[in-house]
Design a protein around this motif. Structure first.
Motif, short mmCIF file in Angstrom:
data_model
loop_
_atom_site.label_atom_id
_atom_site.label_comp_id
_atom_site.label_asym_id
_atom_site.label_seq_id
_atom_site.Cartn_x
_atom_site.Cartn_y
_atom_site.Cartn_z
N GLN A 31 -6.01 4.47 -2.82
CA GLN A 31 -5.02 5.39 -3.38
C GLN A 31 -5.67 6.69 -3.84
O GLN A 31 -5.14 7.79 -3.60
N LYS A 38 -4.90 10.30 -2.20
CA LYS A 38 -4.37 11.38 -3.06
C LYS A 38 -5.27 12.61 -3.00
O LYS A 38 -4.78 13.75 -2.87
N THR A 54 1.63 10.22 -0.40
CA THR A 54 0.44 9.48 -0.83
C THR A 54 0.71 7.98 -0.88
O THR A 54 -0.10 7.18 -0.38
N ASP A 55 1.85 7.59 -1.45
CA ASP A 55 2.18 6.16 -1.53
C ASP A 55 2.31 5.56 -0.13
O ASP A 55 1.83 4.44 0.14
N THR A 109 -1.10 5.22 1.57
CA THR A 109 -1.87 4.16 0.90
C THR A 109 -1.42 2.79 1.37
O THR A 109 -2.24 1.90 1.65
#
Length: 872
Positions: free
Chosen positions: A656, A660, A710-711, A714
């Motif tokens: 993560q 990011k 980003t989520d 990931t």
């Protein structure tokens, strides 16, 4: 178009270009370049003839041309596409000494470059040889005001006659679509159009087309009803992620089903050319075909299989698989092998190192202690630190209830009562134990119950299971009770007929308890293989591979971020559809649901939600953690010593942070996300085509914000790397010893007064072994998972890349370096925790440290290591 015509056009283009350059009176400069590639002739003997022809061609004229494309100036005569430089040719193709084995060859190339055209941003390459070659890199030296310019290619370049458009490669720079230099925009769009194809026709080996299809290729209706299977995908009854399209014609007997390749051509199933295994990987993977010889046997094998010609009589017989090897006693089986196995395969079967047939490496679960697997503590520990630690849940109501429709399945509430477990709760009442988060459940009841009548109509005889466990004060789990359920004899609508078993240490009751645990292991083994492993990693990732190549340019930052995590996935999935999960394939032969296996996984996919694949979300959903902003990772684990979750959250957090940091380089605002048309097309296609049966908007991020991007990335990287590693590379260490994780049960629990019960009393080991997987099926299953648990010699692990020059941007390279250092620190922490006796679940009675989320590994059967991708 013939080769001579193609050559003629190339010469005409070159003459026109020379004339234009002379008319402009431009100054020319020589730019030296270095090309690294692999010639195919050193890799495949069958291409020697073509290689000789290529050598003659080189004597007659240059056969590999490269043209640089300006990133600065467009050509008005060609729609302002980047201006082309003069063609240059690889030098010394014939005289260059190439390695006798798989390896790189380096060639020089010298470009005439017009300074007024400006810096190159791409190049075209034409291969007029008869053979393809694997182009790795092109490096330009001393380009004015730019220094070295590097192109990372990593692609097969076939003969020019195979392509409607010239092959184009871009520098290793990164551009959002809106930031792409205008002269390169046309090439960027055209390359994506080429990769999408036109959606029609049978795709050939050299094609590079990424497209979608449903799973209509598992059955083989042309062979009869026995080989018909449900079509998965495209319906609400059997939804499924999409697979890569091959374009093979329909079956003769069913136009809705795709025809299948013959078995001998199994390794040649279509995937886009650059998705095929490398030669090193294919060499390693060939061992699968050699050791899994039963796929090649004649129909006599199935008859032998049905009669289970060989049984293990004792657990000591099972150990002979690893200690000295065993020989099947059936002469007819050995004759079948001799008649139907090619000599090369037979050599591998018999081995050249002096080992006897069917000898396997010692699985880790019995390496240090041959009997620890039988303990209740190890049985429970493997739900937290085994090959399938992703199913266990916290019990939140007692007795456990069912989500099955009572109109179809009657009363399915558990029959486990307070009397069964009240004396095993360390003085707590059931309500107190639930409130204190001390009771957990491994629940396979609802998934299996609708299929049990059909499954048990075959040679399989099994139950739907619920297992309750208690968290002791020392942090370990102990089983409280196991419920074995069958459909009511008067019909499924009448509910379940269940029996509850509790732990016992002595006599016949102890043997019965061991059998109850074996039925749980059978359930868990099948559910793991079908759903936790195949569906939730292999199958769900494939649409991401396809959509990324169709909608995101190689220049796109998200393509560069995700591409390493897609390596080999389409190839291994295609091979699985051809030989593993197909009708009559190895999965049906070695896992209890048999021909209903894939259909069951489609039903499970109905509950799949993308956002819930995030590890924190999964742990919260299963009740294994609660949100806590004061705890590391924002979660507090309810079992502190839960090795999969502890290590997994460390890996999740590292991924993560890396994602990011990376995304923040290219997207400074949420508005940039929304205006990135490639990114939005990618996300739209994933939801509506790749996972087209899961269109509910609430199941997906909207892709409007940087956090959502980003989520999303990931989750994709987590599933493709760490989650797959956690549920795959422990298959042999834990399941290579079949008594620990049997995949099939062949008899129901013996009833008092029956010959089976008498045998259980007089010879408990033999009764146990006659209930679980038979000897022949064990050998087939062990052969398979041994291959699937190995790291190939060219594996690339998390935190590493196969080329250090994957981008020119400094910030992402620095962030990636931090990511690698973070993973190294995680490795150290894992090692220290495994050596700390306080953490009892990390090693357990089997003295088997939990290393499945240890990021790096050596090659081979190691029980550790996180590859970047679903590569095996």
């Amino acid at each position: 178009m013939s080769r001579n015509v193609t050559d003629h056009h190339s010469i005409m283009d070159e003459n026109r270009e020379n004339k234009r350059m002379k008319q402009e009176g431009s100054e020319r400069k020589k730019i030296k370049g270095t090309v690294v590639l692999m010639k195919k002739n050193i890799l495949e003997l069958q291409d020697i003839k073509a290689s000789i022809v290529d050598g003659v061609d080189e004597i007659l004229g240059h056969k590999v041309s490269l043209q640089l494309i300006s990133a600065v100036h467009g050509d008005p005569a060609k729609g302002f596409r980047g201006k082309l430089g003069k063609p240059a040719y690889l030098e010394d193709w014939i005289t260059k000494v190439t390695p006798p084995t798989v390896g790189n060859s380096t060639f020089n190339v010298t470009f005439d470059w017009d300074e007024e055209i400006g810096a190159p941003g791409a190049f075209l390459i034409k291969n007029f040889h008869h053979n393809e070659f694997y182009l790795k890199t092109l490096t330009l030296e001393d380009v004015s005001t730019h220094g070295e310019i590097h192109f990372v290619c990593n692609s097969w370049v076939g003969p020019a006659e195979h392509y409607k458009k010239d092959r184009v490669f871009f520098t290793n720079q990164t551009y959002l679509p809106s930031q792409t230099p205008a002269p390169l925009q046309h090439y960027r769009k055209e390359e994506l159009e080429n990769l999408r194809g036109n959606g029609t026709g049978k795709l050939a080996e050299w094609d590079r087309v990424y497209d979608y299809d449903i799973y209509n290729d598992l059955g083989n209706p042309d062979k009869g009803l026995k080989h018909v299977r449900k079509i998965l995908g495209g319906s609400t009854e059997y939804p499924y992620p999409r697979r890569g399209r091959t374009g093979r014609p329909p079956a003769n007997s069913d136009p809705k089903s795709e025809s299948r390749l013959p078995l001998y051509a199994s390794l040649n199933i279509y995937v886009p050319r650059d998705e095929r295994f490398s030669y090193l990987k294919m060499a390693d993977f060939t061992a699968y075909a050699l050791k899994s010889i039963f796929q090649f046997l004649a129909p006599e094998f199935e008859a032998l299989f049905d009669r289970t010609p060989n049984e293990f009589d004792t657990l000591e017989d099972v150990l002979k698989l690893y200690q000295g090897g065993i020989k099947l006693s059936s002469d007819s089986l050995l004759n079948t092998i001799t008649e139907h196995i090619p000599f090369e395969m037979l050599k591998e079967l018999l081995r050249s190192d002096g080992e006897r047939p069917f000898k396997f490496p010692f699985p880790q679960v019995i390496k240090e202690d041959k009997s620890a697997w039988r303990t209740d503590e190890e049985f429970a520990r493997e739900m937290l630190a085994g090959v399938n630690p992703v199913v266990i849940q916290r019990l939140q109501e007692f007795p456990p209830t069912s989500k099955l429709d009572p109109k179809l399945h009657g009363n399915q509430t558990s029959s486990i009562t307070e009397e069964h477990i009240k004396n095993s709760l360390e003085g707590l009442t059931i309500d107190e134990a639930i409130q204190k988060n001390r009771i957990f459940i491994l629940n396979h009841h609802d998934t299996l119950m609708p299929y049990l009548s059909r499954i048990n109509s075959t040679s399989t005889k099994t139950y739907a299971t619920r297992t309750l466990l208690f968290l002791k004060k020392d942090g370990t789990l102990k089983p409280l009770a196991i419920e074995l359920s069958l459909p009511h004899p008067d019909g499924d609508q009448c509910g379940a007929v269940s029996r509850v078993y509790t732990p016992a240490e002595h006599g016949t009751e102890s043997t019965i308890w061991q059998l109850a645990k074996a039925y749980v292991a059978v359930n868990d083994s099948g559910y793991h293989q079908l759903n936790c492993h195949w569906l939730n990693t292999h199958a769900v990732i494939e649409p991401f591979v396809i959509a990324t190549n169709r909608q995101l340019s190689i220049l796109h930052p998200i393509y560069k971020l995700l591409h390493p995590h897609f390596r080999d996935t389409m190839n291994i999935n295609a091979l699985a559809r051809q030989t593993l999960i197909n009708a009559g394939g190895m999965l049906e032969k070695t896992v209890f649901p048999g021909k209903f296996a894939m259909e069951m996984s489609a039903v499970v996919y109905k509950d799949w939600v993308f956002t819930e694949q995030a590890l924190p979300a999964d742990l919260v959903k299963r009740g294994m953690a609660v949100e806590d902003p004061n705890s590391p990772h924002g979660l507090r684990l309810l079992i502190e010593d839960y090795p999969y979750a502890v290590d997994g959250l460390e890996i999740w957090s590292a991924i993560q942070t890396w994602v990011k940091d990376y995304c923040s380089v290219y997207y400074k605002t949420d508005d940039m996300i929304q205006k990135d048309y490639e990114l939005q097309s990618w996300w739209e296609e994933l939801r509506h085509k790749g996972h087209g049966d899961k269109k509910e908007e609430s199941w997906w991020p909207k892709m409007h914000t940087r956090k959502e991007l980003t989520d999303t990335c990931t989750i994709i990287i987590w599933v493709a790397s760490a989650l797959h590693a956690a549920v795959n590379f422990g298959q042999y260490p834990y399941g290579g010893y079949l008594p620990n994780r049997p995949s099939i049960s062949r008899r129901f629990m013996p009833e008092p007064g029956t010959p089976e019960y008498d045998e259980l009393e007089s010879n408990p080991e033999k009764a146990f072994l006659k209930t679980i997987t038979a000897q022949l099926q064990s050998i087939v299953g062990i052969s398979l998972i041994e291959i699937l648990s190995r790291h190939s010699s060219d594996e690339v692990f998390l935190g590493r890349r196969d080329t250090p020059k994957w981008t020119t941007d400094t910030e992402p390279l620095e962030a990636f370096e931090r990511f690698g250092k973070n993973l190294a620190l995680i490795e150290d922490r894992i090692t220290k925790m495994n050596n700390d006796e306080y953490w009892r679940n990390r090693v357990g009675p089997a003295k088997m440290p939990y290393t499945l989320l240890y990021p790096s590994s050596e090659i081979g059967l190691t029980g550790k290591g996180i590859p970047n991708s679903v590569s095996i």
